[in-house]
Design a protein around this motif. Structure first.
Motif: not given
Length: 222
Positions: A13-21
């Motif tokens: 989660q980053r700034s309320g949004s999901a991102f894929f590492a």
């Protein structure tokens, strides 16, 4: 096949949004393979290593080691997996400053009950790494290259099937880096599979498989 990942993903989660590492990674390593992963900082390389080592839980996908899915292991089983089947050389040094070089190398042996000649094994590994003469020194007295060799020896203490190294030549001069890589290639020649993450394209070997990581995606570099 020694190691195989299938649709392996990890999101944060980053700034309320999901991102894929790491996203839908497919890779395989057979016994005695020597594999590189390259890619810029932040591309997901270290996250992938941590997933393979069982230090992170994937959002989805599998990591198969000897045909067993480590993502389904208990915490205790993962600890044994990391201690017995893989050797991990972290990007940060991770030395134990109050222990001598030989005792740093011996540490993994004592994490679980087992029998064996710890001193003899450690001495043989230090000799292989070319730093036997430093066995009674303390980590603060070692050069960067000597410390890396000590950590590689420590990672090999329990005769793992796979050696994982995160930036093993970082911050080393060219000659020292070449010496470290020579030692790692000798380990591979003796039958241990090797997986290296690196920014240092100089150490890449065209005879080895090289993957490129970009934005969490992994692909074969041609």
């Amino acid at each position: 096949m020694l190691l195989q990942t299938h649709q392996l993903s990890r999101s944060f989660q980053r700034s309320g949004s999901a991102f894929f590492a790491v996203q839908d990674v497919e890779m395989s390593i057979d016994r005695s393979d020597f594999v590189f992963i390259v890619g810029r900082s932040g591309s997901g390389k270290t996250t992938l290593l941590n997933l393979i080592a069982g230090l992170l839980e994937p959002t989805s996908g599998t990591v198969m080691f000897n045909e067993r899915d480590i993502t389904r292991m208990t915490d205790s089983e993962k600890s044994h997996y990391r201690n017995e089947l893989i050797g991990f050389v972290p990007q940060s040094l991770g030395t134990l400053p109050n222990l001598s070089v030989i005792d740093n190398v011996r540490v993994p042996f004592f994490l679980f009950d087992r029998d064996g000649d710890t001193e003899g094994r450690a001495l043989s590994l230090l000799e292989m790494m070319g730093i036997l003469h430093l066995k009674d020194e303390f980590p603060n007295n070692l050069s960067g290259g000597e410390a890396k060799r000590m950590l590689i020896a420590r990672a090999l203490m329990n005769s793992p099937q796979l050696l994982i190294a995160d930036e093993p030549t970082a911050n080393l001069d060219a000659e020292t880096a070449a010496g470290v890589m020579h030692a790692v290639k000798e380990i591979n020649r003796l039958g241990t599979a090797v997986l290296i993450v690196t920014h240092d394209t100089v150490i890449l070997d065209p005879q080895c498989t090289t993957y490129r990581m970009d934005g969490g995606h992994l692909s074969i570099q041609t």
